[in-house]
Design a protein around this motif. Structure first.
Motif, short mmCIF file in Angstrom:
data_model
loop_
_atom_site.label_atom_id
_atom_site.label_comp_id
_atom_site.label_asym_id
_atom_site.label_seq_id
_atom_site.Cartn_x
_atom_site.Cartn_y
_atom_site.Cartn_z
N GLY A 101 0.80 -1.22 0.00
CA GLY A 101 0.00 0.00 0.00
C GLY A 101 0.83 1.26 0.00
O GLY A 101 0.49 2.25 -0.67
N LEU A 102 1.94 1.26 0.74
CA LEU A 102 2.81 2.44 0.75
C LEU A 102 3.40 2.71 -0.63
O LEU A 102 3.50 3.87 -1.06
CB LEU A 102 3.93 2.25 1.77
CG LEU A 102 3.59 2.51 3.24
CD1 LEU A 102 4.71 2.02 4.14
CD2 LEU A 102 3.32 3.99 3.47
N VAL A 103 3.79 1.66 -1.32
CA VAL A 103 4.34 1.83 -2.67
C VAL A 103 3.29 2.43 -3.60
O VAL A 103 3.54 3.41 -4.33
CB VAL A 103 4.86 0.49 -3.21
CG1 VAL A 103 5.27 0.63 -4.68
CG2 VAL A 103 6.03 -0.02 -2.38
N ALA A 104 2.08 1.85 -3.58
CA ALA A 104 1.02 2.34 -4.46
C ALA A 104 0.60 3.76 -4.10
O ALA A 104 0.36 4.59 -4.98
CB ALA A 104 -0.18 1.39 -4.38
N ALA A 105 0.52 4.04 -2.80
CA ALA A 105 0.08 5.37 -2.37
C ALA A 105 1.11 6.44 -2.73
O ALA A 105 0.75 7.58 -3.04
CB ALA A 105 -0.18 5.38 -0.87
N THR A 106 2.39 6.09 -2.69
CA THR A 106 3.43 7.04 -3.09
C THR A 106 3.23 7.47 -4.54
O THR A 106 3.25 8.67 -4.86
CB THR A 106 4.82 6.41 -2.91
OG1 THR A 106 5.03 6.11 -1.53
CG2 THR A 106 5.91 7.36 -3.39
N ALA A 107 3.02 6.51 -5.41
CA ALA A 107 2.83 6.82 -6.83
C ALA A 107 1.56 7.63 -7.05
O ALA A 107 1.54 8.61 -7.81
CB ALA A 107 2.79 5.53 -7.63
N ALA A 108 0.48 7.24 -6.39
CA ALA A 108 -0.80 7.93 -6.59
C ALA A 108 -0.74 9.37 -6.07
O ALA A 108 -1.31 10.28 -6.68
CB ALA A 108 -1.92 7.17 -5.89
N THR A 109 -0.06 9.58 -4.95
CA THR A 109 0.02 10.92 -4.37
C THR A 109 0.83 11.85 -5.27
O THR A 109 0.49 13.02 -5.46
CB THR A 109 0.63 10.84 -2.96
OG1 THR A 109 -0.16 9.96 -2.16
CG2 THR A 109 0.67 12.21 -2.30
N LEU A 110 1.92 11.33 -5.85
CA LEU A 110 2.67 12.12 -6.82
C LEU A 110 1.81 12.49 -8.02
O LEU A 110 1.88 13.61 -8.54
CB LEU A 110 3.90 11.33 -7.29
CG LEU A 110 5.13 11.36 -6.39
CD1 LEU A 110 6.20 10.44 -6.94
CD2 LEU A 110 5.67 12.79 -6.25
N ALA A 111 0.97 11.56 -8.46
CA ALA A 111 0.11 11.83 -9.61
C ALA A 111 -0.89 12.95 -9.32
O ALA A 111 -1.15 13.80 -10.18
CB ALA A 111 -0.62 10.56 -10.02
N VAL A 112 -1.44 12.98 -8.10
CA VAL A 112 -2.39 14.04 -7.74
C VAL A 112 -1.73 15.41 -7.87
O VAL A 112 -2.35 16.38 -8.31
CB VAL A 112 -2.93 13.83 -6.31
CG1 VAL A 112 -3.79 15.02 -5.88
CG2 VAL A 112 -3.76 12.55 -6.23
N SER A 113 -0.46 15.49 -7.50
CA SER A 113 0.23 16.79 -7.55
C SER A 113 0.31 17.36 -8.96
O SER A 113 0.50 18.57 -9.14
CB SER A 113 1.64 16.66 -6.97
OG SER A 113 2.49 15.94 -7.86
#
Length: 413
Positions: A101-113
């Motif tokens: 989950g941490l790996v996936a959330a890192t990528a998704a959070t960067l995408a939101v930016s």
């Protein structure tokens, strides 16, 4: 708690495959510290946008009321993700699910930016919500499986208090970062912190033994329909929807409805957010005292206190200090209610804790998703009117929690 402590030493138990009897209990202090800190970071992604409504609206060419959909989209995806993460945690182990989950959330959070417009931001926030949903049910399940019974109540209180503290802490942090670096930097920093969290997760948390034999994920998911056919559990889940909807609605009202005399004053609004922090420290510290009360009784008393403080706050919009005190007491009541509800649900579903906690988390974030829209629909009533509606909803929450006062062994539970 739902099970008595093992008859043997709390650190060396008999048996190796039951949730309450691992070979040795995990060290409580570092485990609680890590899960609480990550809870603030991961769950706090829901709330960052409440402090970014105006700058995001300006950048994306829309209105703050429309930007609240980025919170709602995140919350609904988060709620759905809970239903997946709970059984996955039961099947594959909490540490494995938290890591992925941490790996996936890192990528998704960067995408939101990098979102160029509101529809894209809403879609990416949904993905972010689904990814970050892996953390909370896995963390709660890890605490139930790995923390010794005599420390488990404190662990649950600290972890859930951290998740509520996220609503305040990450709004404060987001407001400060956005003022200096812009709203997109809030998500850059969040992604970096998530990536850095991978190392302590691997070092502190233990692999979880798989529990049960056969059935795999099918067996884990099959528990959910059975749980939602139990009236008192359903009532507890509905009360959780009410609690979180009220919690987020109040803070959304502070951000967009503007208490009289405070609207447009960013310093005063920041003071209201900061003023709730002592409650989020005090509740975990007072956990040993609060746990002298049975979890169902704590639930009912906390809901009642939340309703009373919101009702009082509805008349205090023009007085910053008095309103800050009301919000402080409201947040304390919410922070006390959450672990009490988790413990009550565990008592009613001792054989399906992962599924039960997953449904609890789903209920939390359905409520959190509805909160911004509730405030948006009621803006015509003004700040005081919104809070009075929220107080009435919390009275309904009290009524929903009352059946849990009966013993979980009673029929129809």
């Amino acid at each position: 708690m739902s099970h008595p402590a093992p008859a043997t030493s709390p650190r060396h138990t008999v048996g190796t495959s039951t949730p309450d009897q691992p070979p040795t209990w995990a060290p409580a202090a570092p485990t609680i510290a890590l899960l609480t800190a990550l809870g603030v970071l991961m769950v706090g992604q829901m709330y960052t946008v409440l402090a970014l409504l105006h700058p995001m609206a300006t950048a994306l060419g829309t209105t703050p009321e429309q930007v609240t959909w980025t919170a709602t989209a995140f919350g609904f995806a988060y709620a759905g993700g809970f239903l997946l993460a709970g059984p996955l945690s039961d099947r594959y182990g909490s540490r494995a699910v938290i890591t992925a989950g941490l790996v996936a959330a890192t990528a998704a959070t960067l995408a939101v930016s990098a979102a160029p417009d509101l529809p894209t931001a809403i879609a990416l926030r949904s993905v972010q919500g689904l990814a970050t949903a892996t953390f909370a049910p896995s963390a709660l399940s890890y605490a139930v499986h790995h923390i010794a019974p005599q420390r488990r109540g404190t662990a649950l209180t600290c972890i859930t208090s951290g998740m509520f503290a996220a609503a305040v802490l990450l709004q404060i942090g987001a407001q400060a970062v956005a003022a200096g670096l812009g709203w997109r930097a809030v998500f850059w920093i969040g992604a970096v912190l998530m990536a850095l969290g991978l190392m302590p997760v691997r070092r502190v948390l233990r692999p979880t033994l798989r529990h049960g034999t056969g059935g795999g994920l099918r067996q884990a998911f099959a528990a959910m329909p059975r749980l939602v056919r139990r009236p008192r559990l359903v009532a507890l889940y509905l009360s959780t929807v009410v609690l979180m909807s009220a919690f987020v609605a109040v803070y959304t009202a502070v951000a967009i409805a503007g208490p009289p005399g405070i609207a447009g004053n960013s310093s005063a609004i920041l003071a209201l957010r900061v003023g709730a922090l002592p409650a989020l420290i005090a509740v975990p510290v007072l956990a040993p005292v609060l746990q002298r009360l049975a979890p169902p009784l704590r639930t009912v008393l906390a809901f009642t206190s939340a309703a009373l403080t919101v009702a009082a706050g509805s008349f205090l919009g023009g007085h910053t200090v008095a309103l800050a005190i009301a919000l402080l007491l409201f947040v304390a009541a919410v922070a006390a209610a959450a672990p009490a509800v988790v413990e009550t649900i565990n008592a009613h579903a001792p054989q399906a804790r992962g599924a039960a906690v997953a449904l609890y988390g789903c209920s939390m974030f359905i409520g959190a998703s509805l909160g911004p829209q509730l405030t948006g629909a009621l803006t015509g009533l003004g700040f005081g009117g919104i809070l009075r509606v929220v107080a009435a909803a919390l009275v309904l929450g009290v009524l929903l929690a009352l059946p849990s006062l009966r013993s979980p062994t009673s029929s129809g539970s």
